[in-house]
Design an enzyme around this catalytic site. Structure first.
Site, short mmCIF file in Angstrom:
data_model
loop_
_atom_site.label_atom_id
_atom_site.label_comp_id
_atom_site.label_asym_id
_atom_site.label_seq_id
_atom_site.Cartn_x
_atom_site.Cartn_y
_atom_site.Cartn_z
N CYS A 211 -48.18 -13.77 54.38
CA CYS A 211 -47.40 -13.06 55.40
C CYS A 211 -47.08 -13.99 56.56
O CYS A 211 -47.95 -14.26 57.41
CB CYS A 211 -48.20 -11.85 55.89
SG CYS A 211 -47.40 -10.96 57.23
N CYS B 15 -47.25 -12.38 60.08
CA CYS B 15 -48.62 -12.15 60.57
C CYS B 15 -49.23 -13.46 61.09
O CYS B 15 -49.93 -13.46 62.09
CB CYS B 15 -49.54 -11.64 59.46
SG CYS B 15 -48.84 -10.37 58.43
N ASP B 16 -49.00 -14.55 60.38
CA ASP B 16 -49.82 -15.75 60.61
C ASP B 16 -49.07 -16.95 61.18
O ASP B 16 -49.72 -17.93 61.59
CB ASP B 16 -50.50 -16.16 59.29
CG ASP B 16 -51.45 -15.07 58.80
OD1 ASP B 16 -52.05 -14.38 59.65
OD2 ASP B 16 -51.58 -14.88 57.58
#
Ligand code: NAP
Length: 313
Positions: free
Chosen positions: A135, A138-139
């Site tokens: 993701c 997300c990261d």
């Protein structure tokens, strides 16, 4: 197990397909429940920017999912946070067995979607969450100024590689063939970005690392046979999706890949059970097609309930 509640329509999954089905179900007057195990929105929660939802040139995936959810809720759809364990049919009656109890449903829409495939190489599982990610949205902020590798040649890989360049100093785009599967506009945009370096004809062999996390990605050029290591601190894997359908196996017909086989009106082999969105056997898995499926499945469910005199209102 005692039956908790009875609904006209129980929708399994709260992504674009399930939430659109809930909007249509409520507008048709059906008492509607959406069962979702994680947060509403589904896979689009992990998408940095959705650029093909008509009417919005670019919209954050999480915000789009939240807007679907609040729309369904404003129309009176109910929500249950639980894991669906299996479906049960008893004559004409349908039951959804969940981690929170059993629910009786007049009709059921399976909209449980799919999730990221694993590569299966050494180091992948060990470093997940410590340098291996599925993701970007997300990261990506963890990799500001660093070098990362993206694996895959589909739309997800190409678009998320582009997204990562907003943070990372350099992004290797590692693909096993010489041509990308992603559509032309996404590929052109990514390849025009000076921070992206395509590494073609190359397959990942291992994620390398130590106690600090990921330090490299070992790859093999499939044409020359040469093995090398890319010095990276993050590996983002986007190599396709697998359906969330294992819990259906005893009742609903799946194809070889595990996708739900659908017929006219998105029906399954079980009367009163329909499927919508990424979990079904379809050739295009987009937000817009999932939403369209949700609408069709809900109207099929409504017709099924009306024809069998089961609508509760
Ligand atoms: P995908 O289109 O199935 O692409 C998966 C990629 O991973 C392919 O390039 C494949 O290589 C590669 N791959 C698969 N297994 C591999 C392995 N073991 N080792 C190395 N590489 C491997 O998946 P996706 O990109 O997640 O997209 C899924 C669906 O969503 C598609 O229909 C896509 O069009 C859609 N999507 C659309 C958008 C958009 O329109 N904006 C955005 C995201 C996703 P090969 O090409 O050699 O098979």
């Amino acid at each position: 197990m005692a039956i908790m509640e009875t609904y006209d329509l129980v929708i399994l999954g709260g992504g674009p397909a399930g939430l659109t089905a809930a909007v249509y179900g409520r507008r048709a007057g059906l008492r509607t429940l959406v069962v979702e195990r994680e947060s509403h929105g589904g896979q689009i929660n992990m998408t940095s920017s959705v650029e093909n939802w008509p009417g919005a040139k670019a919209v954050n995936g999480f915000e789009l999912g939240a807007s679907f959810s609040s729309h369904a809720e404003s129309l009176g759809a109910e929500f249950l946070s639980a894991q669906v364990e299996k479906l049960r049919a008893e004559g004409g009656r349908r039951f959804v067995v969940t981690s929170a109890g059993e629910i009786e449903a007049g009709a059921i829409i399976i909209a449980t979607g799919a999730s990221a495939s694993r590569l299966g190489v050494s180091g992948e599982a060990e470093f997940t969450g410590q340098g291996v990610s599925y993701c970007a949205v997300c990261d990506a902020p963890f990799y500001r100024g660093q070098t990362v590798a993206v694996i895959g040649g589909g739309n997800t890989a190409v678009e998320e590689a582009e997204y990562l360049t907003a943070f990372a100093a350099k992004v290797y785009l590692v693909h096993r063939r010489g041509e990308f599967r992603a559509n032309r506009s996404a590929v052109d945009k990514a390849l025009a970005n000076p921070k992206i370096e395509p590494v073609l004809h190359s397959v990942p062999l291992a994620v390398e690392g130590d106690s600090s996390g990921v330090t490299g990605l070992r790859i093999k050029n499939v044409q020359s046979g040469e093995e090398t290591s890319l010095a990276v601190s993050g590996v983002f894997i986007f190599v396709g999706t697998v359906p969330h359908s294992g819990f259906l196996r005893d009742l609903v017909t799946l194809d070889q890949g595990g996708w739900v086989v659908t017929g006219p009106g998105l029906s399954t082999n079980v009367p009163g059970v329909f499927a919508a969105g990424d979990v079904r056997d379809t050739d295009l898995r987009q937000v817009v097609t999932a939403a369209a499926d949700g609408a069709r499945a809900a109207m099929s469910a409504y017709r099924y309930l009306s024809d069998s005199g089961r609508v509760s209102h």
